[in-house]
Design an enzyme around this catalytic site. Sequence first.
Site, mmCIF file in Angstrom:
data_model
loop_
_atom_site.group_PDB
_atom_site.id
_atom_site.type_symbol
_atom_site.label_atom_id
_atom_site.label_comp_id
_atom_site.label_asym_id
_atom_site.label_seq_id
_atom_site.Cartn_x
_atom_site.Cartn_y
_atom_site.Cartn_z
ATOM 1 N N GLU A 115 -14.762 87.730 137.259
ATOM 2 C CA GLU A 115 -13.887 88.638 136.527
ATOM 3 C C GLU A 115 -12.656 87.881 136.063
ATOM 4 O OE1 GLU A 115 -13.078 92.242 138.616
ATOM 5 O OE2 GLU A 115 -15.169 92.854 138.688
ATOM 6 N N HIS A 144 -5.050 98.957 132.547
ATOM 7 C CA HIS A 144 -6.344 98.305 132.352
ATOM 8 C C HIS A 144 -6.583 98.190 130.847
ATOM 9 C CE1 HIS A 144 -10.580 97.327 132.502
ATOM 10 N NE2 HIS A 144 -10.469 97.161 133.813
ATOM 11 N N ARG A 153 -4.991 90.580 132.955
ATOM 12 C CA ARG A 153 -5.047 91.941 132.421
ATOM 13 C C ARG A 153 -3.828 92.312 131.579
ATOM 14 N NH1 ARG A 153 -7.451 95.633 137.397
ATOM 15 N NH2 ARG A 153 -9.637 95.124 137.042
ATOM 16 N N HIS A 157 -3.931 101.954 135.231
ATOM 17 C CA HIS A 157 -5.040 101.743 136.156
ATOM 18 C C HIS A 157 -4.599 101.484 137.595
ATOM 19 C CE1 HIS A 157 -9.038 100.768 137.432
ATOM 20 N NE2 HIS A 157 -8.762 99.501 137.690
ATOM 21 N N ARG A 169 -1.718 92.670 139.513
ATOM 22 C CA ARG A 169 -2.836 92.595 140.455
ATOM 23 C C ARG A 169 -4.004 91.804 139.887
ATOM 24 N NH1 ARG A 169 -7.604 95.670 141.190
ATOM 25 N NH2 ARG A 169 -7.008 96.977 139.433
#
Length: 494
Positions: A114, A229, A270, A329, A364
């Site tokens: 990811e 997100h 992100r 998110h 995060r």
Amino acid sequence: MMPEMDGQPVIAGAGLAGIMAALSMGRPCILLSSGLLGRDTASSLAQGGIAAAMSAVDSPELHAEDTLIAGAGLCDPDVVRAITLCAPGAIEELLALGVPFDRNAQGDLDLHLEAAHRRARIVHARGDGSGAAIMHTLIAQVLNAPYVTVVECAVLEHVQTQGGKVSGVVVRHDGVSHVLRTNACVIASGGIGGLYEETTSPAPVAGGGLSVAARAGARLIDLEFVQFHPTSLVTKTPGRRPLVSEAVRGSGALLIDETGARFTDELAPRDQVARAIAAHIAAGHETFLDAREAIGKSFPTRFPAIALACHNAGIDPVTMPIPVHPAVHYHMGGIETDLSGRTSIPGLWACGEAACTGLHGANRLASNSLLEAFVMGRAVGRDISGFTVQAPPERLAPALVAYGDYRHILGTYAGILRDAQGLTRGLELLTPHIGHDGSALVGALVCHAALHRQESRGAHYRRDFTRTDANATRYAFTLADVFSDMPSLEKVFS
């Protein structure tokens, strides 16, 4: 809410963190679920899985390095090392509990890549249904635990303190407030996504735990860091947006606009991807995630939950690009805790998204949230197992808190792109309601923290302070500190 419940630890929130706290306690405790057990929790909706260094080419040290890089200089390095070191053991423990993690053709754990991870280390269960599979397994465990009393449709309204320590709680159950005498309470009620219009969170996850903790006098930290997100599914219906997992981009899907042109690096952190999409939309473009070539016909089997959400929105991801927008998110900030989940108030613990350990910093790293929820929920349960729990002698008067709808205010003035004018306006609109409304209070505190951070870092981007301040530190405060800085807020609150 029977009198015999007095004197037991109360856990507010039945997501992964709350359930692990209950299971790890090994003593009679009360687990509050805001709805039916397993419903309306961010844990159950998680798609990406759990990050853990499980391969021969990976290590907890590399996992820690990736976490620190994503956190943009504001992670607590000791916490990062401690939690990433626990990650492989967490996977083994979940396997022992019966979680059906996916395997490859050789029978090994099927590890995925990811964004911002340098190694494939995301462990999935049932494809993109990881959270639901984990929660299904643990719910069965908690229902079979004789020492856990599950109370559904119940929320924590108030934490009472005496002498600076927890002395009781007020719980609203089926519309009625009840007072429980206890000197041990755990807040595991989730983040603040429900305070925003465009969110991947369930509506009830709206900062209720933060409001209760703030009113009790607990220290809060990093509230300004709200992660959007990059790719939520654009639908025609209001409410929670289905998530199009990071794993789809990790599998090669491309971000394109209506012309078919790529406009950003899909595997960047992100916050960078979310801002790139937001800027492209602001410039008048439509934005899509194109999985047709990279994933193609295998999409429904590799990502069944996402495929179903797409089909429900009239999109076939095999033959059509998926329309996407950024949506709130995850909240990196929360109630400040140590590695045992203890807050600044004796007798009050916090874990999961409601807490802030310092693992995530300003941004995060993907799939670290379920890891933290498991590790810290377990840590809290073990810590309370050796704590002397009592029923203080005095009964307490209920303290009722109403919750209004301030989603438009937060989305407009404390969204992806911020500035002093907008944040100040958000504060002005929320301030009249903070004395009686927990949602307004949490929203005002997010605006306050965002105003205080006069730089851009991670998920916090100020249009009027675009540079990163090399000397900036984490911002922790109590409600009393805010009132000291802004006496006008205290006047309204009182």
